[in-house]
Design a protein around this motif. Sequence first.
Motif, PDB file in Angstrom:
ATOM      1  N   MET A  96       0.859  -1.137  -0.077  1.00  0.00           N
ATOM      2  CA  MET A  96       0.040   0.126   0.151  1.00  0.00           C
ATOM      3  C   MET A  96       0.773   1.403  -0.031  1.00  0.00           C
ATOM      4  O   MET A  96       2.115   1.345   0.380  1.00  0.00           O
ATOM      5  CB  MET A  96      -0.856  -0.087   1.161  1.00  0.00           C
ATOM      6  N   TYR A  97       0.432   2.345  -0.309  1.00  0.00           N
ATOM      7  CA  TYR A  97       0.980   3.650  -0.123  1.00  0.00           C
ATOM      8  C   TYR A  97       0.893   4.586   0.991  1.00  0.00           C
ATOM      9  O   TYR A  97      -0.057   4.169   1.698  1.00  0.00           O
ATOM     10  CB  TYR A  97       0.644   4.443  -1.521  1.00  0.00           C
ATOM     11  N   ASP A  98       1.793   5.370   1.299  1.00  0.00           N
ATOM     12  CA  ASP A  98       1.816   6.241   2.361  1.00  0.00           C
ATOM     13  C   ASP A  98       0.779   7.280   2.208  1.00  0.00           C
ATOM     14  O   ASP A  98       0.609   8.043   1.026  1.00  0.00           O
ATOM     15  CB  ASP A  98       3.272   6.861   2.377  1.00  0.00           C
ATOM     16  N   LEU A  99      -0.252   7.288   3.221  1.00  0.00           N
ATOM     17  CA  LEU A  99      -1.322   8.322   2.922  1.00  0.00           C
ATOM     18  C   LEU A  99      -0.880   9.708   3.060  1.00  0.00           C
ATOM     19  O   LEU A  99      -1.356  10.527   2.457  1.00  0.00           O
ATOM     20  CB  LEU A  99      -2.269   7.897   4.101  1.00  0.00           C
ATOM     21  N   THR A 100       0.333   9.890   3.944  1.00  0.00           N
ATOM     22  CA  THR A 100       0.948  11.221   3.762  1.00  0.00           C
ATOM     23  C   THR A 100       1.448  11.614   2.678  1.00  0.00           C
ATOM     24  O   THR A 100       1.228  12.903   2.099  1.00  0.00           O
ATOM     25  CB  THR A 100       1.914  11.445   4.628  1.00  0.00           C
ATOM     26  N   ALA A 101       1.982  10.750   1.622  1.00  0.00           N
ATOM     27  CA  ALA A 101       2.303  11.146   0.516  1.00  0.00           C
ATOM     28  C   ALA A 101       1.484  11.304  -0.373  1.00  0.00           C
ATOM     29  O   ALA A 101       1.505  12.432  -1.369  1.00  0.00           O
ATOM     30  CB  ALA A 101       3.451  10.161  -0.130  1.00  0.00           C
ATOM     31  N   ALA A 102       0.405  10.689  -0.360  1.00  0.00           N
ATOM     32  CA  ALA A 102      -0.771  10.890  -1.239  1.00  0.00           C
ATOM     33  C   ALA A 102      -1.557  12.250  -1.021  1.00  0.00           C
ATOM     34  O   ALA A 102      -1.895  12.843  -1.912  1.00  0.00           O
ATOM     35  CB  ALA A 102      -1.861   9.658  -1.033  1.00  0.00           C
ATOM     36  N   LYS A 103      -1.638  12.640   0.290  1.00  0.00           N
ATOM     37  CA  LYS A 103      -1.881  13.964   0.585  1.00  0.00           C
ATOM     38  C   LYS A 103      -1.214  15.215   0.105  1.00  0.00           C
ATOM     39  O   LYS A 103      -1.656  16.095  -0.249  1.00  0.00           O
ATOM     40  CB  LYS A 103      -2.232  13.948   2.088  1.00  0.00           C
ATOM     41  N   ALA A 104       0.102  14.818   0.008  1.00  0.00           N
ATOM     42  CA  ALA A 104       1.038  15.883  -0.520  1.00  0.00           C
ATOM     43  C   ALA A 104       0.647  16.005  -1.892  1.00  0.00           C
ATOM     44  O   ALA A 104       0.680  17.131  -2.568  1.00  0.00           O
ATOM     45  CB  ALA A 104       2.507  15.328  -0.279  1.00  0.00           C
ATOM     46  N   LEU A 108       2.221  15.769 -12.669  1.00  0.00           N
ATOM     47  CA  LEU A 108       1.436  15.269 -11.655  1.00  0.00           C
ATOM     48  C   LEU A 108       1.399  13.834 -11.607  1.00  0.00           C
ATOM     49  O   LEU A 108       1.368  13.068 -10.580  1.00  0.00           O
ATOM     50  CB  LEU A 108       0.013  15.873 -11.586  1.00  0.00           C
ATOM     51  N   GLY A 109       1.413  13.342 -13.018  1.00  0.00           N
ATOM     52  CA  GLY A 109       1.526  11.911 -13.083  1.00  0.00           C
ATOM     53  C   GLY A 109       2.818  11.342 -12.574  1.00  0.00           C
ATOM     54  O   GLY A 109       2.599  10.095 -11.938  1.00  0.00           O
ATOM     55  N   GLY A 110       3.806  12.216 -12.650  1.00  0.00           N
ATOM     56  CA  GLY A 110       5.250  11.596 -12.148  1.00  0.00           C
ATOM     57  C   GLY A 110       5.222  11.598 -10.742  1.00  0.00           C
ATOM     58  O   GLY A 110       5.623  10.666 -10.050  1.00  0.00           O
ATOM     59  N   LEU A 111       4.530  12.576 -10.072  1.00  0.00           N
ATOM     60  CA  LEU A 111       4.253  12.789  -8.811  1.00  0.00           C
ATOM     61  C   LEU A 111       3.336  11.544  -8.048  1.00  0.00           C
ATOM     62  O   LEU A 111       3.860  11.076  -7.008  1.00  0.00           O
ATOM     63  CB  LEU A 111       3.727  14.037  -8.220  1.00  0.00           C
ATOM     64  N   ALA A 112       2.654  11.311  -8.880  1.00  0.00           N
ATOM     65  CA  ALA A 112       1.327  10.106  -8.564  1.00  0.00           C
ATOM     66  C   ALA A 112       2.401   8.773  -8.590  1.00  0.00           C
ATOM     67  O   ALA A 112       2.146   8.026  -7.774  1.00  0.00           O
ATOM     68  CB  ALA A 112       0.372  10.059  -9.412  1.00  0.00           C
ATOM     69  N   ALA A 113       3.169   8.566  -9.550  1.00  0.00           N
ATOM     70  CA  ALA A 113       4.140   7.524  -9.614  1.00  0.00           C
ATOM     71  C   ALA A 113       5.182   7.176  -8.368  1.00  0.00           C
ATOM     72  O   ALA A 113       5.140   6.229  -7.771  1.00  0.00           O
ATOM     73  CB  ALA A 113       4.945   7.536 -10.731  1.00  0.00           C
ATOM     74  N   LEU A 114       5.346   8.504  -7.877  1.00  0.00           N
ATOM     75  CA  LEU A 114       6.271   8.504  -6.428  1.00  0.00           C
ATOM     76  C   LEU A 114       5.463   8.072  -5.447  1.00  0.00           C
ATOM     77  O   LEU A 114       6.145   7.337  -4.840  1.00  0.00           O
ATOM     78  CB  LEU A 114       6.746   9.935  -6.423  1.00  0.00           C
ATOM     79  N   VAL A 115       4.460   8.532  -5.585  1.00  0.00           N
ATOM     80  CA  VAL A 115       3.425   7.888  -4.320  1.00  0.00           C
ATOM     81  C   VAL A 115       3.406   6.325  -4.276  1.00  0.00           C
ATOM     82  O   VAL A 115       3.386   5.462  -3.241  1.00  0.00           O
ATOM     83  CB  VAL A 115       1.899   8.596  -4.302  1.00  0.00           C
ATOM     84  N   ALA A 130       7.620   6.545  -2.202  1.00  0.00           N
ATOM     85  CA  ALA A 130       8.393   7.927  -1.960  1.00  0.00           C
ATOM     86  C   ALA A 130       7.919   8.628  -0.775  1.00  0.00           C
ATOM     87  O   ALA A 130       6.692   8.783  -0.390  1.00  0.00           O
ATOM     88  CB  ALA A 130       8.699   8.518  -3.271  1.00  0.00           C
ATOM     89  N   PRO A 131       8.923   9.150  -0.054  1.00  0.00           N
ATOM     90  CA  PRO A 131       8.435  10.054   1.100  1.00  0.00           C
ATOM     91  C   PRO A 131       7.547  11.451   0.790  1.00  0.00           C
ATOM     92  O   PRO A 131       7.726  11.798  -0.195  1.00  0.00           O
ATOM     93  CB  PRO A 131       9.518  10.483   1.985  1.00  0.00           C
ATOM     94  N   ALA A 132       6.621  11.767   1.618  1.00  0.00           N
ATOM     95  CA  ALA A 132       5.909  12.976   1.546  1.00  0.00           C
ATOM     96  C   ALA A 132       6.641  14.078   1.254  1.00  0.00           C
ATOM     97  O   ALA A 132       6.502  15.073   0.323  1.00  0.00           O
ATOM     98  CB  ALA A 132       5.043  13.142   2.515  1.00  0.00           C
ATOM     99  N   LEU A 133       7.841  14.320   1.924  1.00  0.00           N
ATOM    100  CA  LEU A 133       8.733  15.496   1.990  1.00  0.00           C
ATOM    101  C   LEU A 133       9.520  15.617   0.417  1.00  0.00           C
ATOM    102  O   LEU A 133       9.368  16.685   0.044  1.00  0.00           O
ATOM    103  CB  LEU A 133       9.900  15.117   3.065  1.00  0.00           C
ATOM    104  N   LEU A 134       9.651  14.575  -0.104  1.00  0.00           N
ATOM    105  CA  LEU A 134      10.196  14.403  -1.432  1.00  0.00           C
ATOM    106  C   LEU A 134       9.107  15.224  -2.654  1.00  0.00           C
ATOM    107  O   LEU A 134       9.267  15.997  -3.370  1.00  0.00           O
ATOM    108  CB  LEU A 134      10.731  13.242  -1.910  1.00  0.00           C
ATOM    109  N   ILE A 135       7.836  14.751  -2.395  1.00  0.00           N
ATOM    110  CA  ILE A 135       6.902  14.892  -3.010  1.00  0.00           C
ATOM    111  C   ILE A 135       6.493  16.457  -2.916  1.00  0.00           C
ATOM    112  O   ILE A 135       6.440  17.400  -3.929  1.00  0.00           O
ATOM    113  CB  ILE A 135       5.532  14.046  -3.010  1.00  0.00           C
ATOM    114  N   HIS A 136       6.652  16.969  -1.677  1.00  0.00           N
ATOM    115  CA  HIS A 136       6.320  18.482  -1.256  1.00  0.00           C
ATOM    116  C   HIS A 136       7.404  19.174  -2.124  1.00  0.00           C
ATOM    117  O   HIS A 136       7.332  20.258  -2.581  1.00  0.00           O
ATOM    118  CB  HIS A 136       6.391  18.693   0.263  1.00  0.00           C
ATOM    119  N   GLY A 137       8.773  18.738  -1.901  1.00  0.00           N
ATOM    120  CA  GLY A 137      10.028  19.388  -2.598  1.00  0.00           C
ATOM    121  C   GLY A 137       9.854  19.466  -4.004  1.00  0.00           C
ATOM    122  O   GLY A 137       9.883  20.629  -4.421  1.00  0.00           O
ATOM    123  N   VAL A 138       9.472  18.363  -4.795  1.00  0.00           N
ATOM    124  CA  VAL A 138       9.389  18.478  -6.203  1.00  0.00           C
ATOM    125  C   VAL A 138       8.139  19.552  -6.527  1.00  0.00           C
ATOM    126  O   VAL A 138       7.959  20.242  -7.433  1.00  0.00           O
ATOM    127  CB  VAL A 138       9.351  17.042  -6.741  1.00  0.00           C
TER     128      VAL A 138
END
Length: 132
Positions: free
Chosen positions: A1-9, A65-72, A76-84
């Motif tokens: 499963m994926y990280d809910l925090t990353a999904a929220k990011a 946004l598709g790439g960010l979704a792939a990170l989720v 990948a950590p939420a901090l990385l998604i927030h940074g990018v």
Amino acid sequence: MYDLTAAKALALWAALHLVLLLLLSGRVVRLRRRHRVAIGDAGVPELTAAQRAFGNAAEYIGPTLGGLAALVLVNAPALLIHGVGALFFAGRVLHGYGMSQTVQPGRGRVLGMMLTYTALIALVASLVVYLI
């Protein structure tokens, strides 16, 4: 499963980018009304720039946004998604602002593209790292 925090990011950056698209689109609509242009730009430079600012944003935002979704999906950590996401958003805002300036290429436009490319390179590198 994926990280809910990353999904929220991801959801946050998706929402902010959609707001940016709405703002850029609204500018096109206002200029069309002001210049009474139904289709195209009728040779109005300000409208041409507004259309390209919107079009350029639309061309870049969806795939990113598709790439960010792939990170989720690869946890990948939420901090990385927030940074990018933040870097990319700053780039898109600056680019949109720069496109509205009468002197081209505007500083905001150039800096915006630099930030956009930096975010895209970071996104690609992150995806490769998380795939290995």
